[in-house]
Motif scaffolding. Structure first.
Motif, mmCIF file in Angstrom:
data_model
loop_
_atom_site.group_PDB
_atom_site.id
_atom_site.type_symbol
_atom_site.label_atom_id
_atom_site.label_comp_id
_atom_site.label_asym_id
_atom_site.label_seq_id
_atom_site.Cartn_x
_atom_site.Cartn_y
_atom_site.Cartn_z
ATOM 1 N N HIS A 39 0.470 14.821 -15.471
ATOM 2 C CA HIS A 39 1.397 13.953 -14.759
ATOM 3 C C HIS A 39 0.684 13.123 -13.691
ATOM 4 O O HIS A 39 1.025 11.954 -13.483
ATOM 5 C CB HIS A 39 2.515 14.795 -14.136
ATOM 6 N N LEU A 40 -0.277 13.721 -13.027
ATOM 7 C CA LEU A 40 -1.047 12.969 -12.034
ATOM 8 C C LEU A 40 -1.771 11.803 -12.697
ATOM 9 O O LEU A 40 -1.832 10.700 -12.142
ATOM 10 C CB LEU A 40 -2.032 13.888 -11.313
ATOM 11 N N LEU A 41 -2.301 12.031 -13.881
ATOM 12 C CA LEU A 41 -2.970 10.954 -14.621
ATOM 13 C C LEU A 41 -1.986 9.852 -15.014
ATOM 14 O O LEU A 41 -2.315 8.667 -14.960
ATOM 15 C CB LEU A 41 -3.666 11.504 -15.869
ATOM 16 N N LEU A 42 -0.776 10.239 -15.388
ATOM 17 C CA LEU A 42 0.246 9.247 -15.739
ATOM 18 C C LEU A 42 0.644 8.409 -14.521
ATOM 19 O O LEU A 42 0.842 7.194 -14.633
ATOM 20 C CB LEU A 42 1.477 9.940 -16.335
ATOM 21 N N ILE A 43 0.755 9.050 -13.377
ATOM 22 C CA ILE A 43 1.081 8.333 -12.137
ATOM 23 C C ILE A 43 -0.035 7.343 -11.815
ATOM 24 O O ILE A 43 0.215 6.176 -11.495
ATOM 25 C CB ILE A 43 1.327 9.329 -10.985
ATOM 26 N N GLU A 44 -1.275 7.803 -11.920
ATOM 27 C CA GLU A 44 -2.417 6.927 -11.673
ATOM 28 C C GLU A 44 -2.401 5.738 -12.634
ATOM 29 O O GLU A 44 -2.599 4.588 -12.233
ATOM 30 C CB GLU A 44 -3.720 7.710 -11.808
ATOM 31 N N HIS A 45 -2.170 6.025 -13.900
ATOM 32 C CA HIS A 45 -2.125 4.962 -14.914
ATOM 33 C C HIS A 45 -1.042 3.933 -14.573
ATOM 34 O O HIS A 45 -1.263 2.717 -14.699
ATOM 35 C CB HIS A 45 -1.874 5.563 -16.299
ATOM 36 N N GLU A 46 0.121 4.393 -14.143
ATOM 37 C CA GLU A 46 1.212 3.478 -13.827
ATOM 38 C C GLU A 46 0.879 2.614 -12.606
ATOM 39 O O GLU A 46 1.209 1.427 -12.566
ATOM 40 C CB GLU A 46 2.516 4.246 -13.611
ATOM 41 N N LEU A 47 0.214 3.195 -11.618
ATOM 42 C CA LEU A 47 -0.223 2.392 -10.466
ATOM 43 C C LEU A 47 -1.174 1.281 -10.914
ATOM 44 O O LEU A 47 -1.073 0.140 -10.457
ATOM 45 C CB LEU A 47 -0.885 3.285 -9.412
ATOM 46 N N GLY A 59 -0.574 -2.980 -11.113
ATOM 47 C CA GLY A 59 -1.441 -3.743 -10.223
ATOM 48 C C GLY A 59 -1.343 -3.252 -8.785
ATOM 49 O O GLY A 59 -1.682 -3.964 -7.847
ATOM 50 N N TRP A 60 -0.891 -2.015 -8.613
ATOM 51 C CA TRP A 60 -0.709 -1.427 -7.289
ATOM 52 C C TRP A 60 -1.872 -0.509 -6.921
ATOM 53 O O TRP A 60 -1.799 0.232 -5.953
ATOM 54 C CB TRP A 60 0.607 -0.664 -7.213
ATOM 55 N N TRP A 61 -2.945 -0.548 -7.698
ATOM 56 C CA TRP A 61 -4.139 0.261 -7.446
ATOM 57 C C TRP A 61 -5.120 -0.598 -6.677
ATOM 58 O O TRP A 61 -5.425 -1.717 -7.077
ATOM 59 C CB TRP A 61 -4.750 0.711 -8.771
ATOM 60 N N TRP A 121 -0.812 5.301 -0.206
ATOM 61 C CA TRP A 121 -0.681 6.730 0.058
ATOM 62 C C TRP A 121 -0.784 7.527 -1.241
ATOM 63 O O TRP A 121 -1.479 8.541 -1.306
ATOM 64 C CB TRP A 121 0.645 7.029 0.779
ATOM 65 N N LEU A 122 -0.091 7.043 -2.278
ATOM 66 C CA LEU A 122 -0.176 7.723 -3.576
ATOM 67 C C LEU A 122 -1.623 7.770 -4.057
ATOM 68 O O LEU A 122 -2.112 8.813 -4.495
ATOM 69 C CB LEU A 122 0.688 7.001 -4.623
ATOM 70 N N GLN A 123 -2.311 6.635 -3.985
ATOM 71 C CA GLN A 123 -3.669 6.533 -4.503
ATOM 72 C C GLN A 123 -4.685 7.304 -3.674
ATOM 73 O O GLN A 123 -5.522 8.015 -4.232
ATOM 74 C CB GLN A 123 -4.090 5.071 -4.575
ATOM 75 N N TRP A 124 -4.636 7.160 -2.368
ATOM 76 C CA TRP A 124 -5.718 7.650 -1.518
ATOM 77 C C TRP A 124 -5.466 9.011 -0.879
ATOM 78 O O TRP A 124 -6.413 9.656 -0.426
ATOM 79 C CB TRP A 124 -6.043 6.615 -0.440
#
Length: 109
Positions: A11-19, A23-25, A51-54
């Protein structure tokens, strides 16, 4: 317990992928001062995407890798719904993933 850990990791990988997909990464990390924020969701120092990313993703990955105790609850969806109120269509998939994350964390707490 192992299946739950794997599900959370996926799920963490899916969240990262969606960011990334939205274009929110960000390629540039927030300042050390921003990263050290103790305010919930670091709202005083960065936006929710940052916050999600870092903070969120690295901290959760560290918990999983070290076998540390998982949080007993997660209310991340409530924050996401507040932050993305003006972007309901764009954020739909991310909010769905965060809702599922909340469920995974509280499933066996």
């Amino acid at each position: 317990m192992e299946a739950r850990i794997l599900a959370i990791a996926d799920h963490l990988l899916l969240i990262e992928h969606e960011l990334h997909r939205q274009g929110w990464w960000s390629a540039e990390a927030p300042s050390a001062q921003a990263l050290a924020s103790t305010t919930p969701f670091a709202v005083d120092a960065m936006n929710f995407d940052q916050w999600l990313q870092w903070i969120f993703l690295p901290k959760m990955k560290q918990i999983l890798e070290n076998g540390a105790p998982l949080p007993s609850a997660s209310g991340i969806l409530v924050m996401a719904e507040t932050v993305y109120v003006d972007r309901p269509q764009e954020s739909r998939e991310l909010r769905r993933l965060l809702a599922e994350f909340d469920q995974l964390i509280s499933a066996s707490a």
